[in-house]
Structures are given as structure tokens and as C-alpha cells.
Design an enzyme around this catalytic site. Structure first.
Site, PDB file in Angstrom:
ATOM      1  CE  LYS A   1      47.568  69.939  26.314  1.00  0.00           C
ATOM      2  NZ  LYS A   1      48.818  69.595  25.798  1.00  0.00           N
TER       3      LYS A   1
ATOM      4  CE  LYS B   1      42.250  64.803  18.925  1.00  0.00           C
ATOM      5  NZ  LYS B   1      43.324  65.742  19.273  1.00  0.00           N
TER       6      LYS B   1
ATOM      7  CE  LYS C   1      48.272  61.000  24.756  1.00  0.00           C
ATOM      8  NZ  LYS C   1      49.435  61.192  23.497  1.00  0.00           N
TER       9      LYS C   1
END
Length: 344
Positions: free
Chosen positions: A123, A206, A209
């Protein structure tokens, strides 16, 4: 150790887990987490589930969007079968003890442990100097979420397993440093056919969203027609489905769709393949579509109803927060006493 602290290695079987209200609840969240949360109700565990909104703000969130997303996630929990009378359901920020225990754990955890966290590396990437301190330290808050309730089991996806291992490390180091057996060494619960649901457009990634393509995922707010359309257009390969699991090797899209079917049908992959082996995707996709619509449409419908009643959601979360504090506050008080805080 303080003479007033009573500790015991015998812990009440208790489950804790939470999901970030960062928007866009997907089939991956449902099969990988929420469905298992529901299944653990009434299985000999005290179950505690929350929306971890403090975690969500490790990256900037629009305040109105965060409020909406928190309520939408709560609606998703309830519509999926989380019963607020059977489980403790709340949003994290309403229980201040989470943040208080996290500070203690910030002082127990080591910098080296945090730097090894895969999600920190992913991240923050090459922009670590500009990432928030919260993003770096949030595994200690996750440990506090779990250990504030002396949770013995945590249902997690594969991507969170490393953070649970850190929670175990923090518990063991705290116990060792203070000569107590106060915090449990929590066990992960990773099971089921679809604990890691992959993209409908790329079986090697994966379901997320954040994917630019809405066709890559099934949203829990999708209606029946949208669900059916996305499954119909899901990427596959030209070969027929195998009769045994070994035949899914090197076929990521086929494996993903079979795993989703197995999880929704509550069957093993082997049992599903014994039935559909030899069939082309032109026959299997309608079967999967019908099953997905049957299982998911009632959830999306109830979520829509609940979102029209935000006061109802807020009241459920406020009541849940009171119940959570009843469990967590005495554990925090004992922690402070162990550490040596005056007035604890």
C-alpha cells in the site's frame, strides 16, 4: 505483576473479526468473511463483529462517504444473517478502548515487525515517506481489536493471515514481558472453498472493489439481472470442466468459478466436479448464475431496505457498542494495571 490483577489461561471461546467500511462490499467479502461470520453464530462461540472505521482512515476518506459506507457494511452484515441479538455488532470508533489498547501495543510491537508487513509494502510502495503513520502502525490496532475481547479465534482471509500472526506475536511478547498469561494466542480460522475469491475477468487477481472494471466483481448491491450478466461474461477457457480437482490446475478462471459455486452451494469442490465434470461452460455458467441469484438477491434486497432506515442501523450499532464495551473495558483496565498505570 500487580497483586490486584487476576489472570487465567482459560479463555472463553470468543470470535472477533471486522471489515473496513471503505465502500463496495463484494462477493469476495461475503464468501471470504461474512458468510463464515454467520456460520459461527451459535457454534459454541461468543461472536463479536465490527466495522473497523478507524482502520479505514489510514488513507483519507470523505466523511460523508465514510458514514454511508459504514452503514452500508452494517446493512450487509445484517442482511447476510448476522443477528444483533446473537452477535455483538458495532463500529470500532464507538468503543474508545480499541485505540487505548492499540497504544499499549504500539509500545510492545517492534519496528522490524511492522516493516515486514506485506500490506505496508504493497500500500505504501515506493512512497513510504508520504504514507500515514496510521497505515504503518495499524497492525497494532488490529491486534488491539482482537485482544481487547480476549478473542480466541479470528476468521480471516489469506491476505490477513500475516497480521494475525503479528497479533499472536504481540500477545506472546506482552505475556512474556510482564510475566502473565493474560492475552490469548489467537487462532486463525481459514477454511471453505472460496476464502479467496478471484476476479471474474482475471483468475490470477483477487476480486477487488478497487478494480477499474465493475465486471470483475459481483457487488453485494447488484440486482439479479446484473449478477447474471456478470457471470455470463466471466472469463473462462475453451476446455470442458474436469471431474476432479487436479484438472483445475493451471486453469485459474475455471477454478475460481467452481470455487464460487461450491461455496454458495455449501459443497466441496470434489462434490461439485463429480456433478458437473465434462460439461462446457455454456452449461455451467447458467447453473452458477441461478445459484448466485438465489443466494445473493435476498441479501441485496434487504440491504436496500435497511439503507432506507439509517436510524435503525445507528441504533443497532450504538447498542452493540455498549455490549462491546462491557466486555472490553475490564480487559483494558486489567491491561493498564499490569503495565503499571496508576488509577487503572
Amino acid at each position: 505483576m500487580s497483586e490486584g490483577v487476576q489472570t487465567s489461561p482459560a479463555f472463553t471461546p470468543r470470535v472477533f473479526s471486522g471489515i473496513q467500511p471503505s465502500g463496495g462490499l463484494t462477493l469476495g467479502n461475503y464468501l471470504g468473511a461474512i458468510k463464515r461470520f454467520v456460520e459461527m453464530q451459535g457454534q459454541g462461540f461468543e461472536t463479536i463483529y465490527c466495522m473497523v472505521d478507524l482502520h479505514a482512515i489510514t488513507v483519507w476518506q470523505d466523511p460523508e462517504a465514510l458514514r454511508h459506507q459504514t452503514r452500508e457494511l452494517a446493512a450487509g452484515y445484517i442482511a447476510s444473517g448476522i443477528d444483533p441479538d446473537k452477535s455483538v455488532l458495532f463500529n470500532q470508533s464507538q468503543v474508545a478502548e480499541h485505540a487505548q489498547l492499540a497504544w499499549i501495543f504500539n509500545c510492545v510491537a517492534r519496528m522490524g515487525w511492522m516493516k515486514r508487513m506485506t500490506q505496508w509494502k504493497d500500500k505504501a510502495g515506493k512512497n513510504q515517506e508520504n504514507a500515514s503513520l496510521g497505515l504503518f502502525a495499524y497492525p497494532a490496532l488490529m491486534a488491539a481489536d482482537i485482544l481487547l475481547y480476549h478473542a480466541t479465534h479470528v476468521p480471516v482471509g489469506e491476505d490477513q493471515k500475516q497480521h494475525l500472526e503479528l497479533t499472536r506475536d504481540i500477545a506472546m511478547k506482552f505475556n512474556h514481558d510482564f510475566g502473565v498469561e493474560f492475552f490469548p494466542v489467537t487462532e486463525p480460522v481459514i477454511e471453505g472453498a472460496a476464502t479467496r475469491v478471484m476476479s471474474l475477468r482475471d483468475g490470477s487477481k483477487k476480486m477487488s472493489k478497487s478494480d477499474a472494471s465493475d465486471a470483475s466483481r459481483i457487488n453485494m448491491t447488484d440486482d439479479a439481472d446484473t449478477i447474471a450478466k456478470k457471470i455470463r461474461k466471466a472469463k473462462t477457457d475453451p476446455d470442458a470442466l474436469p471431474s476432479e480437482a487436479d484438472g483445475l490446475e493451471n486453469r485459474p478462471e475455471a477454478r475460481n468459478l467452481v470455487n464460487i459455486y461450491a461455496a454458495l452451494a455449501e459443497q466441496s469442490v470434489d462434490a461439485v466436479l463429480a456433478d458437473i465434470g465434462g460439461r462446457p461452460f455454456s452449461e455451467f455458467k447458467p447453473m452458477l448464475s441461478d445459484l448466485a441469484v438465489e443466494k445473493l438477491s435476498p441479501i441485496s434486497g434487504e440491504m436496500a431496505r435497511l439503507m432506507q432506515q439509517p436510524d435503525e442501523i445507528d441504533a443497532i450499532l450504538a447498542k452493540g457498542a455498549e455490549r462491546a464495551r462491557t466486555i472490553g473495558a475490564p480487559i483494558l483496565k486489567r491491561t493498564y494495571d499490569i503495565v503499571g498505570m496508576v488509577g487503572a
